[in-house]
Design a protein around this motif. Structure first.
Motif, mmCIF file in Angstrom:
data_model
loop_
_atom_site.group_PDB
_atom_site.id
_atom_site.type_symbol
_atom_site.label_atom_id
_atom_site.label_comp_id
_atom_site.label_asym_id
_atom_site.label_seq_id
_atom_site.Cartn_x
_atom_site.Cartn_y
_atom_site.Cartn_z
ATOM 1 N N PHE A 18 6.445 2.708 1.109
ATOM 2 C CA PHE A 18 5.261 1.854 0.988
ATOM 3 C C PHE A 18 5.026 1.078 2.281
ATOM 4 C CE2 PHE A 18 7.595 2.104 -3.016
ATOM 5 C CZ PHE A 18 6.653 2.700 -3.844
ATOM 6 N N GLN A 19 3.756 0.754 2.518
ATOM 7 C CA GLN A 19 3.401 -0.156 3.606
ATOM 8 C C GLN A 19 3.334 -1.571 3.036
ATOM 9 O OE1 GLN A 19 0.076 0.970 6.277
ATOM 10 N NE2 GLN A 19 -0.141 2.781 4.966
ATOM 11 N N VAL A 20 4.128 -2.461 3.562
ATOM 12 C CA VAL A 20 4.165 -3.836 3.068
ATOM 13 C C VAL A 20 3.714 -4.777 4.188
ATOM 14 C CG1 VAL A 20 5.602 -5.672 2.114
ATOM 15 C CG2 VAL A 20 6.023 -3.296 1.461
ATOM 16 N N SER A 21 2.722 -5.596 3.871
ATOM 17 C CA SER A 21 2.207 -6.581 4.834
ATOM 18 C C SER A 21 2.447 -7.987 4.294
ATOM 19 C CB SER A 21 0.716 -6.374 5.079
ATOM 20 O OG SER A 21 0.465 -5.093 5.607
ATOM 21 N N TYR A 22 2.906 -8.870 5.169
ATOM 22 C CA TYR A 22 3.183 -10.256 4.759
ATOM 23 C C TYR A 22 2.774 -11.183 5.893
ATOM 24 C CZ TYR A 22 5.777 -14.293 2.938
ATOM 25 O OH TYR A 22 6.127 -15.538 2.449
ATOM 26 N N LYS A 23 2.052 -12.255 5.536
ATOM 27 C CA LYS A 23 1.574 -13.211 6.547
ATOM 28 C C LYS A 23 1.792 -14.634 6.071
ATOM 29 C CE LYS A 23 -2.898 -13.680 7.135
ATOM 30 N NZ LYS A 23 -4.291 -13.429 7.557
ATOM 31 N N LYS A 38 0.839 -1.193 0.000
ATOM 32 C CA LYS A 38 0.000 0.000 0.000
ATOM 33 C C LYS A 38 0.877 1.246 0.000
ATOM 34 C CE LYS A 38 -3.757 -2.198 2.623
ATOM 35 N NZ LYS A 38 -4.579 -2.127 3.862
ATOM 36 N N SER A 39 0.287 2.357 -0.458
ATOM 37 C CA SER A 39 0.987 3.634 -0.380
ATOM 38 C C SER A 39 0.994 4.091 1.075
ATOM 39 C CB SER A 39 0.298 4.674 -1.264
ATOM 40 O OG SER A 39 -0.991 4.974 -0.740
ATOM 41 N N ILE A 40 1.729 5.160 1.365
ATOM 42 C CA ILE A 40 1.807 5.615 2.757
ATOM 43 C C ILE A 40 0.483 6.196 3.242
ATOM 44 C CG2 ILE A 40 4.291 6.015 2.718
ATOM 45 C CD1 ILE A 40 3.734 8.940 2.231
ATOM 46 N N ILE A 41 -0.431 6.476 2.311
ATOM 47 C CA ILE A 41 -1.750 6.973 2.712
ATOM 48 C C ILE A 41 -2.784 5.846 2.745
ATOM 49 C CG2 ILE A 41 -1.324 9.312 1.881
ATOM 50 C CD1 ILE A 41 -2.888 8.662 -0.629
#
Length: 316
Positions: A258-263, A220-223
């Motif tokens: 960027f916001q990076v999420s990983y699961k 995701k973007s920072i917003i």
């Protein structure tokens, strides 16, 4: 100086937002042989000691000519954590290979089944799984390989590519089963001067049966605007092996935050779920920022010195 640092961070965030791309949706294109198909692609069988059970697969010829093919059984093993396959290495987990035999139309048993199928038609192949009275607890794995038969006597044939497809047989004995896993590594690079946003992990199967690992990855973007996502991707991990999974955002811009999420999950439990900020800052921009910061620091030092000189003059 704190105000100056906050100002620099705000400027960098503004630049990153300006360079953030519009969200895109990607779809992977799988390769498929247009005329030789086998179903199902995998099968799960229960391995009870002393049992004899029959199963079947279907071979379909989508071509315009008659297709002659053969089916045989091979061990199903993996070579490394990238899960490159081997159909020759035998282990304690591939004894199932010796328990599978093909059933001919006349009822006889054979190690290799050979037949022909007419154009735009299909044929069923029956196979029998004969389990010995004593079997090790846990999973057993084999693959049924179906390939076209070529005429070796044709002149000028040269080197030929033989189409081959496989049906993975996942077997599980009736003994004590253990579903255990270990997260060997979990990595999300948070600062890069070049490259693509990515995340990777390695999960090890420390039990005696296979299990399904699930993954989710998003950028995701920072917003908070979603730019890229892969949800609920899954892989089978065999016992005594470890498997690496990696996700890459192919359209990563050259600069940005960027916001990076990983699961990563296994056995219905979350092994690790992490969200971090990833910064991509090219070398040339780092150099410019260092020069700019250096100029600002020199300017501040000169300003402080001038103020001190003015104060000293006033005191005199």
């Amino acid at each position: 100086m704190k105000k100056l640092s906050k100002l620099l961070i705000a400027v960098l965030a503004l630049v990153a937002t300006a360079f953030a791309p519009v969200a895109n949706v990607f779809a992977e294109e799988g390769e498929n042989n247009a005329w030789l198909q086998v179903a199902p692609v995998s099968s799960r069988v229960k391995l009870l000691p002393g049992s004899n059970n029959e199963y079947s697969i279907v071979v379909t010829n989508n071509g315009e000519n008659e297709l002659r093919f053969s089916a045989s059984v091979a061990p199903y093993t993996v070579i490394d954590e990238s899960y490159n396959l081997s159909f020759t290495n035998e282990t304690l987990r591939t004894q199932l290979t010796h328990w599978i035999k093909f059933v001919n139309p006349d009822g006889s048993i054979t190690d290799k089944f050979v037949a022909s199928v007419a154009p735009n038609s299909d044929i069923a192949i029956n196979y029998r799984v004969s389990v010995p009275d004593s079997v090790p607890a846990g999973g057993q794995y084999a693959v049924i390989l179906v390939q076209t038969e070529t005429d070796q006597n044709v002149e000028g044939a040269g080197v030929q590519t033989i189409p081959r497809v496989g049906v993975v047989i996942y077997g599980r004995t009736d003994g004590e089963t253990e579903e255990k896993s270990e997260l060997i590594s979990f990595n999300i690079p948070t600062f890069m001067t070049e490259g693509k946003v990515s995340a990777s992990s390695v999960i090890k199967n420390t039990g005696n049966v296979d299990f399904e690992a699930k993954y989710s990855f998003s950028v995701k973007s920072i917003i908070g605007k979603e730019l890229f996502a892969v949800n609920d991707k899954s892989n089978i991990i065999l016992p005594d092996t470890q498997r690496k999974e990696e996700f890459v955002w192919e359209e990563t811009p050259t600069i940005g935050i960027f916001q990076v999420s990983y699961k990563a999950e296994a056995h219905g439990q979350v092994l690790k779920d992490e969200t971090v900020f990833v910064m991509i800052l090219p070398v040339y921009l780092i150099v410019i920022m260092i020069l700019l910061l250096t100029i600002i620091i020199i300017w501040i030092i000169m300003l402080i010195r001038k103020r001190k000189e003015r104060k000293s003059r006033l005191l005199v």
